[in-house]
Write a protein that holds these residues in place. Structure first.
Motif, PDB file in Angstrom:
ATOM      1  N   LEU A   8      55.566  40.893 -73.959  1.00 34.39           N
ATOM      2  CA  LEU A   8      55.370  40.236 -72.433  1.00 34.39           C
ATOM      3  C   LEU A   8      54.325  40.949 -71.783  1.00 34.39           C
ATOM      4  N   ASP A   9      54.299  40.238 -71.112  1.00 30.45           N
ATOM      5  CA  ASP A   9      53.151  41.617 -70.061  1.00 30.45           C
ATOM      6  C   ASP A   9      53.684  41.609 -68.347  1.00 30.45           C
ATOM      7  N   ASP A  10      55.080  40.519 -68.899  1.00 32.80           N
ATOM      8  CA  ASP A  10      55.609  40.620 -67.790  1.00 32.80           C
ATOM      9  C   ASP A  10      56.581  42.797 -67.048  1.00 32.80           C
ATOM     10  N   ARG A  11      56.437  42.649 -65.726  1.00 39.66           N
ATOM     11  CA  ARG A  11      56.749  44.200 -65.349  1.00 39.66           C
ATOM     12  C   ARG A  11      58.583  43.839 -65.258  1.00 39.66           C
ATOM     13  N   LEU A  12      59.212  44.683 -65.454  1.00 39.92           N
ATOM     14  CA  LEU A  12      60.983  44.644 -64.622  1.00 39.92           C
ATOM     15  C   LEU A  12      60.227  45.333 -63.797  1.00 39.92           C
ATOM     16  N   ALA A  13      60.973  44.831 -61.676  1.00 39.90           N
ATOM     17  CA  ALA A  13      61.556  45.765 -61.214  1.00 39.90           C
ATOM     18  C   ALA A  13      62.734  44.705 -60.202  1.00 39.90           C
ATOM     19  N   TYR A  14      62.851  46.255 -59.558  1.00 38.92           N
ATOM     20  CA  TYR A  14      64.105  45.690 -58.521  1.00 38.92           C
ATOM     21  C   TYR A  14      64.108  45.497 -57.250  1.00 38.92           C
ATOM     22  N   TRP A  15      64.291  44.946 -56.378  1.00 43.85           N
ATOM     23  CA  TRP A  15      63.266  44.520 -55.387  1.00 43.85           C
ATOM     24  C   TRP A  15      64.781  44.997 -53.967  1.00 43.85           C
ATOM     25  N   ARG A  16      64.144  45.882 -53.390  1.00 45.38           N
ATOM     26  CA  ARG A  16      65.057  46.229 -51.278  1.00 45.38           C
ATOM     27  C   ARG A  16      64.695  46.095 -49.948  1.00 45.38           C
ATOM     28  N   ASP A  36      75.932  32.705 -71.393  1.00 43.94           N
ATOM     29  CA  ASP A  36      74.586  31.475 -71.596  1.00 43.94           C
ATOM     30  C   ASP A  36      73.747  32.640 -71.258  1.00 43.94           C
ATOM     31  N   PHE A  37      73.683  33.580 -70.033  1.00 46.83           N
ATOM     32  CA  PHE A  37      72.149  34.143 -70.001  1.00 46.83           C
ATOM     33  C   PHE A  37      71.610  34.641 -71.211  1.00 46.83           C
ATOM     34  N   ALA A  38      72.365  35.441 -72.222  1.00 48.20           N
ATOM     35  CA  ALA A  38      72.282  36.224 -73.779  1.00 48.20           C
ATOM     36  C   ALA A  38      70.972  34.501 -74.319  1.00 48.20           C
ATOM     37  N   ARG A  39      72.103  33.716 -74.244  1.00 49.84           N
ATOM     38  CA  ARG A  39      71.522  32.350 -75.013  1.00 49.84           C
ATOM     39  C   ARG A  39      70.073  32.178 -74.545  1.00 49.84           C
ATOM     40  N   ARG A  40      70.258  32.012 -73.227  1.00 52.28           N
ATOM     41  CA  ARG A  40      69.300  30.884 -72.540  1.00 52.28           C
ATOM     42  C   ARG A  40      68.024  32.525 -73.089  1.00 52.28           C
ATOM     43  N   LEU A  41      67.974  33.760 -72.630  1.00 50.56           N
ATOM     44  CA  LEU A  41      66.632  34.601 -72.981  1.00 50.56           C
ATOM     45  C   LEU A  41      66.235  34.923 -73.709  1.00 50.56           C
ATOM     46  N   TRP A  42      67.082  34.689 -75.560  1.00 49.09           N
ATOM     47  CA  TRP A  42      66.343  34.933 -76.485  1.00 49.09           C
ATOM     48  C   TRP A  42      65.743  33.555 -77.336  1.00 49.09           C
ATOM     49  N   HIS A  43      66.110  32.282 -76.697  1.00 51.11           N
ATOM     50  CA  HIS A  43      66.104  31.299 -77.009  1.00 51.11           C
ATOM     51  C   HIS A  43      64.501  30.980 -76.351  1.00 51.11           C
ATOM     52  N   GLY A  44      63.974  31.390 -75.168  1.00 53.04           N
ATOM     53  CA  GLY A  44      62.586  31.362 -74.684  1.00 53.04           C
ATOM     54  C   GLY A  44      63.267  30.492 -73.266  1.00 53.04           C
ATOM     55  N   GLY A  45      64.705  30.399 -73.038  1.00 56.97           N
ATOM     56  CA  GLY A  45      64.698  30.021 -71.453  1.00 56.97           C
ATOM     57  C   GLY A  45      64.493  30.304 -70.271  1.00 56.97           C
ATOM     58  N   LEU A  46      64.466  31.283 -70.433  1.00 58.93           N
ATOM     59  CA  LEU A  46      64.512  31.952 -69.283  1.00 58.93           C
ATOM     60  C   LEU A  46      63.205  32.794 -69.141  1.00 58.93           C
ATOM     61  N   LEU A  47      62.648  33.737 -69.615  1.00 53.87           N
ATOM     62  CA  LEU A  47      60.922  33.983 -69.930  1.00 53.87           C
ATOM     63  C   LEU A  47      59.704  33.385 -70.414  1.00 53.87           C
TER      64      LEU A  47
END
Length: 384
Positions: free
Chosen positions: A295-303, A373-384
């Protein structure tokens, strides 16, 4: 045996680098994927000596072998003999071979005079185990205590294995390659760096804790990154209504290593150490998914300067995630996600990954979900 989520090309179709931390399972994955490949193992002393002194022997041997059932060649621990890359380059240009070039440290290749094959090889990285690869064997408490490396996860006594892993890393990755002049000081740096896992890094503070200069501490973090023992998480850079602040955070690639370096002992739910390990795991899952799915999505934190922050922001404010190892999420846990929504009204989705057993949604649209639930949604394409 685990079915890994990293996709590798069909045999004989593509030359690539496969990097990954020691014991992540790179060799096992390559043997599964390319059972008929010709194998060059530079961990073997005799093969290392032969190719280190005469790298042209690789070309001569492969030319002599001629056409076989497979024209795919695996070179394991390629960073040990970077001169082989010149021969690989020639063989790619003048033959019909493809190569899998595997290693646990890209430092010699990236910072030395090694041939990078002129863009003819793509780069893959194998990480530690993720939830999707564990399937029914996924056990969050075990994962946070044992770490993500397959051998450690499966072991009933991972501490001794982790201690040996750290010692081997210092001896074989750092000392053998001459990456530092003062190995005891680097060992102290590792201990200090582990205490900063998941936090913004102050090179000055780390340097003071381990008795080195700030530039040396910064260089040591570079060694951790090059040897794939950790990576930086940048702060969100897009201009918002207020000026954002904060140094990049550093996350170790394996939480089991952090546990041993920080002398955490057995992690128990509700402890601060468990919460930090939980955040490391969420980061690990997100990084692996983005990389494995290309994926082209970048990962960062916000502060914000006030200290209000959100653990992870994905893409162009597509998704904001807080990792909270709590069985009961309260309003105080939601401050960051509510503030970021005010600063970025176009934010698509806000999620708290928690230990609450059932999913729910707050009145202002924040989804609170469990780790499973997070792990399931993530790897089944439900988050990104």
């Amino acid at each position: 045996m685990f079915q890994r989520e990293l996709w590798l090309p069909e045999p004989g179709t593509e030359t690539f680098f496969l990097w990954g931390p020691r014991q992540a399972g790179k060799s096992t994955l390559l043997r599964q994927r390319y059972p008929d490949a010709r194998w060059v193992d530079l961990l073997k002393a005799d093969e290392f000596r032969r190719y280190a002194t005469r790298p042209e022997m690789l070309r001569q041997e492969l030319e002599a072998a001629g056409s076989g059932p497979s024209r795919h060649v695996v070179i394991d621990e390629i960073q040990k003999v970077p001169a082989l890359l010149d021969e690989v380059h020639w063989l790619i240009e003048n033959g019909s071979l493809s190569f899998a070039l595997c290693g646990s440290s890209a430092r010699k290749v990236r910072h030395g005079a090694a041939n990078l094959l002129g863009g003819r090889a793509v780069r893959y990285e194998l990480r530690g185990l993720v939830s999707a690869e564990l399937g029914d064997r996924f056990d969050l408490d075990r994962l946070l205590n044992h770490g993500y490396l397959p051998r450690m996860y499966e072991s009933s006594r991972p501490r001794r294995l982790l201690d040996a892993y750290i010692a081997d890393y210092l001896r074989e990755e750092v000392a053998a390659d001459g990456l530092v002049r003062n190995l005891p000081a680097f060992s102290e740096f590792l201990d200090a760096a582990a205490l900063s896992d998941c936090e913004p890094v102050s090179f000055t503070n780390i340097a003071r804790d381990c008795g080195v200069s700030a530039p040396t501490a910064k260089a040591h973090f570079g060694i951790l990154e090059d040897t794939l023992l950790g990576r930086w998480l940048p702060r969100w850079q897009q201009r918002a209504k207020r000026r954002l602040a904060g140094a990049p955070k550093f996350y170790f690639a394996d939480v089991g290593i952090v546990n041993r370096l920080a002398r955490r002992g057995e992690l128990q739910r509700s402890s601060d150490a468990y919460g930090r390990a939980f955040e490391n795991w969420v980061h690990h899952e997100l990084r692996a998914y983005i990389a494995y799915r290309e994926l082209d999505d970048r990962l960062a934190y916000w502060r914000l300067p006030s200290g209000i922050e959100v653990d992870f922001v994905i893409g162009d404010m597509r998704l904001a995630i807080e990792a909270k190892a709590s069985a009961k999420i309260a309003n105080r846990h939601l401050t960051g996600l509510r503030t970021i929504a005010q600063e970025h009204p176009g934010l698509d989705q806000r999620i708290v990954v928690s230990l609450e057993p059932r999913p729910r949604r707050t009145h202002d649209g924040i989804d609170i979900i469990s780790a499973d639930d997070f792990a399931r949604r993530l790897w089944h394409g439900g988050l990104l």
